[in-house]
Design a protein around this motif. Structure first.
Motif, mmCIF file in Angstrom:
data_model
loop_
_atom_site.group_PDB
_atom_site.id
_atom_site.type_symbol
_atom_site.label_atom_id
_atom_site.label_comp_id
_atom_site.label_asym_id
_atom_site.label_seq_id
_atom_site.Cartn_x
_atom_site.Cartn_y
_atom_site.Cartn_z
ATOM 1 N N GLY A 152 16.139 26.437 2.617
ATOM 2 C CA GLY A 152 17.300 27.306 2.441
ATOM 3 C C GLY A 152 18.077 27.559 3.709
ATOM 4 O O GLY A 152 19.312 27.633 3.694
ATOM 5 N N ASN A 153 17.369 27.670 4.822
ATOM 6 C CA ASN A 153 18.030 28.014 6.084
ATOM 7 C C ASN A 153 18.300 26.746 6.882
ATOM 8 O O ASN A 153 17.568 26.386 7.794
ATOM 9 C CB ASN A 153 17.151 28.979 6.887
ATOM 10 C CG ASN A 153 17.858 29.485 8.131
ATOM 11 O OD1 ASN A 153 19.081 29.361 8.265
ATOM 12 N ND2 ASN A 153 17.093 30.061 9.049
ATOM 13 N N TRP A 154 19.360 26.044 6.520
ATOM 14 C CA TRP A 154 19.716 24.801 7.202
ATOM 15 C C TRP A 154 21.153 24.883 7.707
ATOM 16 O O TRP A 154 21.940 25.718 7.249
ATOM 17 C CB TRP A 154 19.556 23.596 6.274
ATOM 18 C CG TRP A 154 20.602 23.556 5.176
ATOM 19 C CD1 TRP A 154 20.532 24.165 3.952
ATOM 20 C CD2 TRP A 154 21.882 22.918 5.234
ATOM 21 N NE1 TRP A 154 21.677 23.952 3.236
ATOM 22 C CE2 TRP A 154 22.536 23.174 3.991
ATOM 23 C CE3 TRP A 154 22.541 22.155 6.181
ATOM 24 C CZ2 TRP A 154 23.805 22.708 3.697
ATOM 25 C CZ3 TRP A 154 23.814 21.676 5.896
ATOM 26 C CH2 TRP A 154 24.434 21.947 4.673
ATOM 27 N N LEU A 210 19.868 20.790 11.209
ATOM 28 C CA LEU A 210 18.855 21.739 11.641
ATOM 29 C C LEU A 210 18.251 22.464 10.440
ATOM 30 O O LEU A 210 18.937 22.736 9.453
ATOM 31 C CB LEU A 210 19.438 22.789 12.602
ATOM 32 C CG LEU A 210 20.073 22.265 13.897
ATOM 33 C CD1 LEU A 210 21.579 22.086 13.721
ATOM 34 C CD2 LEU A 210 19.788 23.212 15.067
ATOM 35 N N VAL A 211 16.969 22.799 10.545
ATOM 36 C CA VAL A 211 16.271 23.646 9.588
ATOM 37 C C VAL A 211 15.584 24.747 10.371
ATOM 38 O O VAL A 211 14.843 24.472 11.325
ATOM 39 C CB VAL A 211 15.239 22.836 8.764
ATOM 40 C CG1 VAL A 211 14.397 23.780 7.907
ATOM 41 C CG2 VAL A 211 15.943 21.807 7.894
ATOM 42 N N GLU A 212 15.856 25.982 9.994
ATOM 43 C CA GLU A 212 15.306 27.134 10.722
ATOM 44 C C GLU A 212 15.625 27.042 12.213
ATOM 45 O O GLU A 212 14.812 27.432 13.065
ATOM 46 C CB GLU A 212 13.794 27.240 10.512
ATOM 47 C CG GLU A 212 13.337 27.370 9.076
ATOM 48 C CD GLU A 212 13.691 28.726 8.449
ATOM 49 O OE1 GLU A 212 14.003 29.659 9.213
ATOM 50 O OE2 GLU A 212 13.677 28.834 7.209
ATOM 51 N N GLY A 213 16.797 26.516 12.525
ATOM 52 C CA GLY A 213 17.228 26.443 13.915
ATOM 53 C C GLY A 213 16.668 25.293 14.715
ATOM 54 O O GLY A 213 17.001 25.135 15.885
ATOM 55 N N GLU A 214 15.824 24.454 14.092
ATOM 56 C CA GLU A 214 15.219 23.314 14.774
ATOM 57 C C GLU A 214 15.870 22.014 14.312
ATOM 58 O O GLU A 214 16.119 21.820 13.110
ATOM 59 C CB GLU A 214 13.713 23.258 14.501
ATOM 60 C CG GLU A 214 12.938 24.444 15.041
ATOM 61 C CD GLU A 214 12.930 24.486 16.560
ATOM 62 O OE1 GLU A 214 12.899 23.390 17.179
ATOM 63 O OE2 GLU A 214 12.945 25.596 17.124
ATOM 64 N N TYR A 239 10.624 16.042 6.365
ATOM 65 C CA TYR A 239 11.535 16.930 5.639
ATOM 66 C C TYR A 239 12.143 16.143 4.484
ATOM 67 O O TYR A 239 12.887 15.179 4.685
ATOM 68 C CB TYR A 239 12.633 17.461 6.561
ATOM 69 C CG TYR A 239 12.133 18.460 7.574
ATOM 70 C CD1 TYR A 239 12.253 19.832 7.343
ATOM 71 C CD2 TYR A 239 11.514 18.031 8.744
ATOM 72 C CE1 TYR A 239 11.777 20.751 8.263
ATOM 73 C CE2 TYR A 239 11.036 18.937 9.676
ATOM 74 C CZ TYR A 239 11.165 20.295 9.424
ATOM 75 O OH TYR A 239 10.693 21.213 10.344
ATOM 76 N N GLN A 240 11.821 16.547 3.265
ATOM 77 C CA GLN A 240 12.237 15.808 2.074
ATOM 78 C C GLN A 240 13.760 15.761 1.966
ATOM 79 O O GLN A 240 14.418 16.790 2.042
ATOM 80 C CB GLN A 240 11.646 16.446 0.827
ATOM 81 C CG GLN A 240 10.123 16.453 0.787
ATOM 82 C CD GLN A 240 9.589 17.100 -0.476
ATOM 83 O OE1 GLN A 240 9.790 16.592 -1.581
ATOM 84 N NE2 GLN A 240 8.904 18.221 -0.320
ATOM 85 N N GLY A 241 14.292 14.546 1.784
ATOM 86 C CA GLY A 241 15.725 14.391 1.627
ATOM 87 C C GLY A 241 16.507 14.487 2.919
ATOM 88 O O GLY A 241 17.741 14.545 2.901
ATOM 89 N N CYS A 242 15.814 14.458 4.040
ATOM 90 C CA CYS A 242 16.468 14.677 5.332
ATOM 91 C C CYS A 242 17.494 13.577 5.642
ATOM 92 O O CYS A 242 18.623 13.866 6.072
ATOM 93 C CB CYS A 242 15.422 14.751 6.433
ATOM 94 S SG CYS A 242 16.051 15.347 8.017
ATOM 95 N N TYR A 243 17.122 12.340 5.413
ATOM 96 C CA TYR A 243 18.047 11.246 5.717
ATOM 97 C C TYR A 243 19.289 11.308 4.827
ATOM 98 O O TYR A 243 20.429 11.143 5.304
ATOM 99 C CB TYR A 243 17.362 9.887 5.574
ATOM 100 C CG TYR A 243 16.776 9.373 6.869
ATOM 101 C CD1 TYR A 243 17.602 8.859 7.860
ATOM 102 C CD2 TYR A 243 15.408 9.422 7.109
ATOM 103 C CE1 TYR A 243 17.076 8.382 9.054
ATOM 104 C CE2 TYR A 243 14.872 8.953 8.305
ATOM 105 C CZ TYR A 243 15.714 8.436 9.279
ATOM 106 O OH TYR A 243 15.198 7.981 10.474
ATOM 107 N N GLN A 244 19.099 11.522 3.533
ATOM 108 C CA GLN A 244 20.249 11.573 2.638
ATOM 109 C C GLN A 244 21.177 12.744 2.994
ATOM 110 O O GLN A 244 22.407 12.603 2.964
ATOM 111 C CB GLN A 244 19.782 11.693 1.186
ATOM 112 C CG GLN A 244 19.109 10.456 0.640
ATOM 113 C CD GLN A 244 17.647 10.304 1.071
ATOM 114 O OE1 GLN A 244 17.062 11.205 1.668
ATOM 115 N NE2 GLN A 244 17.054 9.164 0.739
#
Length: 305
Positions: A152-154, A210-214, A239-244
């Motif tokens: 959620g926090n991206w 970024l996810v959670e600031g990372e 991280y699932q779906g990160c590339y897409q």
């Protein structure tokens, strides 16, 4: 007369404007591709009569010439023919895009053209990669939805000079977890570090996810004509779906007015990479050819070159 010099990073600012003459959407005539792979392919350059020439030593092909940038093609061809004639070497042009093939073979009637499928670039409609609309892209859209539901926090941000140390640290973590024996893989990592360390000189467009600031992924590329070229793309597969998600966000951020296509480069013959790139449904594959001429002295007046 052509006098070639080893291509160095400091040559980029003075050569950049020549790339506007490309007229092709293949990645091989962009500043990013030429300079990132200059060491692995022993690239040399020359300027003659206002045009830029590259001589490149691709593995298994020996010395080849890209199509020169600027001026008129017939004069280009005579210069290269003269260079090869004086050295007793055949002419090899590579890579030759399909839309230049007829003109080149008209200038060299006895030339042979060989398609190089592993080097074909994948060209996509910008809007297809921005939003993954339609049934054919439902798989990519599902991966994006999975990412959105899970994290959620991206955020996605344009890379600024202040971000470069953090992007470099992510690259180090990525490299530690993904190791391949191929020389091209390690050269890609080395030149990605070079781009980050010389961000102003390369003048690429960069974005990071970024996810959670990372940082969990980043992309680097550039726009030439109506095409956004994705030169570098690294993401954390944990991280699932990160590339897409990274593909879509990079396209949304940088494929703006006047940019109609995205070039995601070739698959280098890697079966997994080929499957992945085809799954995004390119609008076309940009064909490239090796064109060879056995008797260059027939096509020049060496006394004049």
């Amino acid at each position: 007369m052509l006098e070639f010099h080893p291509l160095q990073l400091e040559d980029l600012p003075k050569l950049r404007d020549f790339f506007a003459y490309s007229g092709s959407r293949i990645c091989d005539t962009t500043p990013g591709t030429v300079f990132m792979w200059r060491d692995m392919y022993h690239t040399e350059w020359a300027i003659y009569d206002g045009s830029l020439y590259f001589k490149v030593d691709y593995p298994g092909l020996g010395p080849t010439f890209t199509l020169p940038l600027g001026g008129g093609r017939p004069e280009h061809y005579r210069q290269i023919a003269g260079y090869c004639c004086r050295r007793g070497m055949p002419i090899s042009f590579y890579p030759v895009p399909k839309d230049e093939l007829d003109r080149l073979q008209t200038a060299f009637p006895n030339s042979a053209a060989i398609p190089t499928r592993d080097a074909y670039d994948y060209l996509y409609r910008a809007e297809d990669l921005q939003f993954f609309r339609g049934k054919k892209l439902s798989g990519q859209r599902n991966h994006v939805n999975k990412f959105l539901k899970t994290y959620g926090n991206w955020s996605f941000r344009v890379i600024t000079p202040e971000d470069l140390p953090a992007v470099g640290a992510f690259l180090d973590r990525y490299a530690a977890g993904v190791d391949k024996p191929s020389a091209s893989f390690h050269e890609d990592l080395a030149k990605t570090r070079e781009v980050l360390g010389n961000y102003t000189t390369y003048d690429m467009l960069g974005g990071m996810l970024l996810v959670e600031g990372e940082i969990v992924g980043f992309s680097l590329g550039e726009i030439v004509g109506d095409t956004l070229f994705t030169h570098i793309e690294k993401a954390d597969r944990d991280y699932q779906g990160c590339y897409q998600m990274l593909v879509a966000q990079f396209a949304q951020q940088f494929a703006q007015d006047g940019v109609h296509f995205i070039n995601r480069e070739d698959d280098a013959g890697d079966p997994g990479l080929r499957k992945s790139k085809l799954s995004y449904h390119p609008v076309t594959l940009l064909e490239k050819y090796l064109v060879t001429v056995d008797e260059p002295c027939k096509f020049c007046d060496c006394e004049d070159t």
